[in-house]
Design a protein around this motif. Structure first.
Motif, PDB file in Angstrom:
ATOM      1  N   LEU A 111       0.858  -1.166   0.000  1.00  0.00           N
ATOM      2  CA  LEU A 111       0.000   0.000   0.000  1.00  0.00           C
ATOM      3  C   LEU A 111       0.902   1.226   0.000  1.00  0.00           C
ATOM      4  CD1 LEU A 111      -2.531  -1.079   2.775  1.00  0.00           C
ATOM      5  CD2 LEU A 111      -2.967  -1.066   0.316  1.00  0.00           C
ATOM      6  N   VAL A 112       0.638   2.138  -0.904  1.00  0.00           N
ATOM      7  CA  VAL A 112       1.457   3.347  -1.005  1.00  0.00           C
ATOM      8  C   VAL A 112       0.553   4.564  -0.839  1.00  0.00           C
ATOM      9  CG1 VAL A 112       3.029   4.694  -2.451  1.00  0.00           C
ATOM     10  CG2 VAL A 112       3.078   2.196  -2.551  1.00  0.00           C
ATOM     11  N   PHE A 113       0.967   5.468   0.038  1.00  0.00           N
ATOM     12  CA  PHE A 113       0.218   6.703   0.250  1.00  0.00           C
ATOM     13  C   PHE A 113       1.167   7.874   0.012  1.00  0.00           C
ATOM     14  CE2 PHE A 113      -1.721  10.151   2.671  1.00  0.00           C
ATOM     15  CZ  PHE A 113      -3.058  10.041   2.288  1.00  0.00           C
ATOM     16  N   LEU A 123       4.061  -2.322   3.983  1.00  0.00           N
ATOM     17  CA  LEU A 123       4.251  -3.724   3.620  1.00  0.00           C
ATOM     18  C   LEU A 123       3.510  -4.593   4.640  1.00  0.00           C
ATOM     19  CD1 LEU A 123       8.074  -3.461   2.914  1.00  0.00           C
ATOM     20  CD2 LEU A 123       6.203  -3.297   1.255  1.00  0.00           C
ATOM     21  N   PRO A 124       2.280  -5.007   4.330  1.00  0.00           N
ATOM     22  CA  PRO A 124       1.463  -5.743   5.303  1.00  0.00           C
ATOM     23  C   PRO A 124       2.109  -7.040   5.788  1.00  0.00           C
ATOM     24  CG  PRO A 124       0.112  -4.949   3.481  1.00  0.00           C
ATOM     25  CD  PRO A 124       1.537  -4.720   3.087  1.00  0.00           C
ATOM     26  N   ASP A 125       2.854  -7.737   4.940  1.00  0.00           N
ATOM     27  CA  ASP A 125       3.424  -9.028   5.330  1.00  0.00           C
ATOM     28  C   ASP A 125       4.423  -8.889   6.477  1.00  0.00           C
ATOM     29  OD1 ASP A 125       1.892 -10.223   3.449  1.00  0.00           O
ATOM     30  OD2 ASP A 125       3.520 -10.730   2.070  1.00  0.00           O
ATOM     31  N   THR A 126       5.140  -7.769   6.519  1.00  0.00           N
ATOM     32  CA  THR A 126       6.147  -7.561   7.570  1.00  0.00           C
ATOM     33  C   THR A 126       5.746  -6.473   8.555  1.00  0.00           C
ATOM     34  OG1 THR A 126       7.346  -5.975   6.170  1.00  0.00           O
ATOM     35  CG2 THR A 126       8.000  -8.305   6.029  1.00  0.00           C
ATOM     36  N   HIS A 127       4.610  -5.820   8.311  1.00  0.00           N
ATOM     37  CA  HIS A 127       4.119  -4.739   9.154  1.00  0.00           C
ATOM     38  C   HIS A 127       5.181  -3.638   9.317  1.00  0.00           C
ATOM     39  CE1 HIS A 127       0.804  -7.436  10.147  1.00  0.00           C
ATOM     40  NE2 HIS A 127       0.166  -6.352  10.554  1.00  0.00           N
ATOM     41  N   TYR A 238       2.274  -0.385  12.301  1.00  0.00           N
ATOM     42  CA  TYR A 238       3.424  -0.612  11.426  1.00  0.00           C
ATOM     43  C   TYR A 238       4.693   0.019  12.009  1.00  0.00           C
ATOM     44  CZ  TYR A 238       0.692  -2.424   7.500  1.00  0.00           C
ATOM     45  OH  TYR A 238      -0.104  -3.207   6.695  1.00  0.00           O
ATOM     46  N   LYS A 239       5.810  -0.674  11.856  1.00  0.00           N
ATOM     47  CA  LYS A 239       7.101  -0.124  12.266  1.00  0.00           C
ATOM     48  C   LYS A 239       7.593   0.821  11.173  1.00  0.00           C
ATOM     49  CE  LYS A 239      11.877  -1.375  13.340  1.00  0.00           C
ATOM     50  NZ  LYS A 239      12.863  -2.488  13.451  1.00  0.00           N
TER      51      LYS A 239
END
Length: 349
Positions: A111-113, A123-127, A238-239
């Motif tokens: 997801l890019v904002f 990056l949802p997989d790695t938060h 998210y980190k």
């Protein structure tokens, strides 16, 4: 979706506004090779110089239209080798602000904002979330940063008539390279708004190397900045990683180009923020359409193996330069162009 294709999606988004990946268009492009002499330099056609000013205006208008319009659609990049990446995009232009949300539809979820020059990639997989400043002035086309005559000097402009593309009336332009240092382009421009509705990148024979465009495009949709950000979901967990860089000049960092790669002008130079690899810089060049990035850093203590690779259109090489320095060069240009850049780098005493 590979990182290279993601970067290409982000770079092309402000220019393209409609999917046109039909085989008929590709066949038409391939059937019109550029006129070129045996030395690789294209011949000038009678009357071509009269089109140079107009094509510059077309590209500038396409750039401004994409910045100022509000739209949503699905963006697709398709390479000749079959690689494909697609994303759903929402772009809001309001009161001089640009706000954009992009969600990958292929490969690793992303997801890019973007709010103006500030870009956050989630990056949802790695938060994890990566925050960086990205200069949108450098996005395709780069005519705001390169002198107006460069396109006509290094590209042969051939009007291609008019076509109806996915419900849009378009004017078609073909820009073929006059030398072997760059690729060509075929552009479909929507008449009313000035949007470039389809872009193909071509080799010197006019064969399609890559197609990039939108599908399901809607203009002037009722988007709101707060709703776009809310749609990103729960991003508080998210980190956050900040990718910081500082604008500088190549000369200030001790680098010179002892010769010019014809048509390419220096756009920007950045260095890593304090605390990162000392001496590392990114030097960016463009001819108004194509872009080359030179990443230079200290060679280091461990031996390195020189390498060369490509991902879609993007050529890449790693090479030792100026004694104790390592160059990673990349760009959507023929491989010999990267060799030319590597050969002209010089370290100041």
């Amino acid at each position: 979706m590979s990182a290279t294709l993601l970067r290409r999606l982000l770079r092309r988004l402000p220019t393209l506004c409609l999917l046109g990946l039909c085989t008929a268009a590709a066949a038409q492009t391939s059937s019109e090779p550029a006129a070129a002499d045996v030395d690789g330099r294209s011949r000038t056609e009678p009357g071509n110089h009269g089109n140079q000013a107009s094509i510059t205006q077309v590209l500038q208008r396409a750039r401004e239209a994409a910045r100022k319009k509000t739209y949503t659609g699905t963006f697709v990049v398709l390479s000749a080798n079959g690689a494909m990446a697609s994303s759903r995009v929402w772009h809001l232009s309001e009161a001089g602000q640009q706000i954009e949300r992009m969600e990958s539809l292929t490969g690793t979820p992303r997801l890019v904002f973007r709010r103006n020059n500030q870009v956050t990639t989630y990056l949802p997989d790695t938060h994890t979330a990566r925050l960086e400043q990205r200069d949108t002035v450098g996005l395709f086309p780069h005519l705001a940063r390169v002198h107006a005559g460069v396109v006509g000097e290094f590209y042969l402009v051939k009007p291609g008539g008019t076509e109806r593309v996915a419900g849009f009336d378009t004017d078609v332009f073909q820009l073929m390279p006059r030398d072997a240092a760059r690729y060509g382009y075929r552009l479909w421009v929507e008449r009313r708004s000035g949007f470039a509705v389809q872009l193909q990148t071509l080799d010197k024979h006019g064969h399609v190397l890559e197609q990039a465009a939108f599908s399901d495009l809607q203009f002037d949709v009722p988007l709101r900045a707060d709703k776009m950000q809310q749609a990103m979901g729960n991003i508080g967990a998210y980190k956050l990683e900040k990718l910081e860089r500082v604008r500088t000049s190549a000369e200030a960092e001790g680098w010179l180009a002892r010769a010019a790669v014809p048509g390419f002008e220096s756009l920007d130079c950045y260095k890593r923020a304090p605390g990162n690899v000392p001496g590392a810089v990114q030097w960016i060049f463009s001819d108004g359409l194509a872009t080359v990035s030179l990443f230079i850093e200290p060679y280091g203590e461990k031996p390195r193996q020189e390498w060369r690779s490509m991902a879609g259109l993007t050529q890449m090489l790693g090479r030792r330069v100026a004694g104790d320095w390592w160059l990673t060069a990349m760009g959507e240009v023929p491989p010999q162009t990267l060799d030319a850049f590597a050969a002209i780098l010089e370290r100041r005493p």
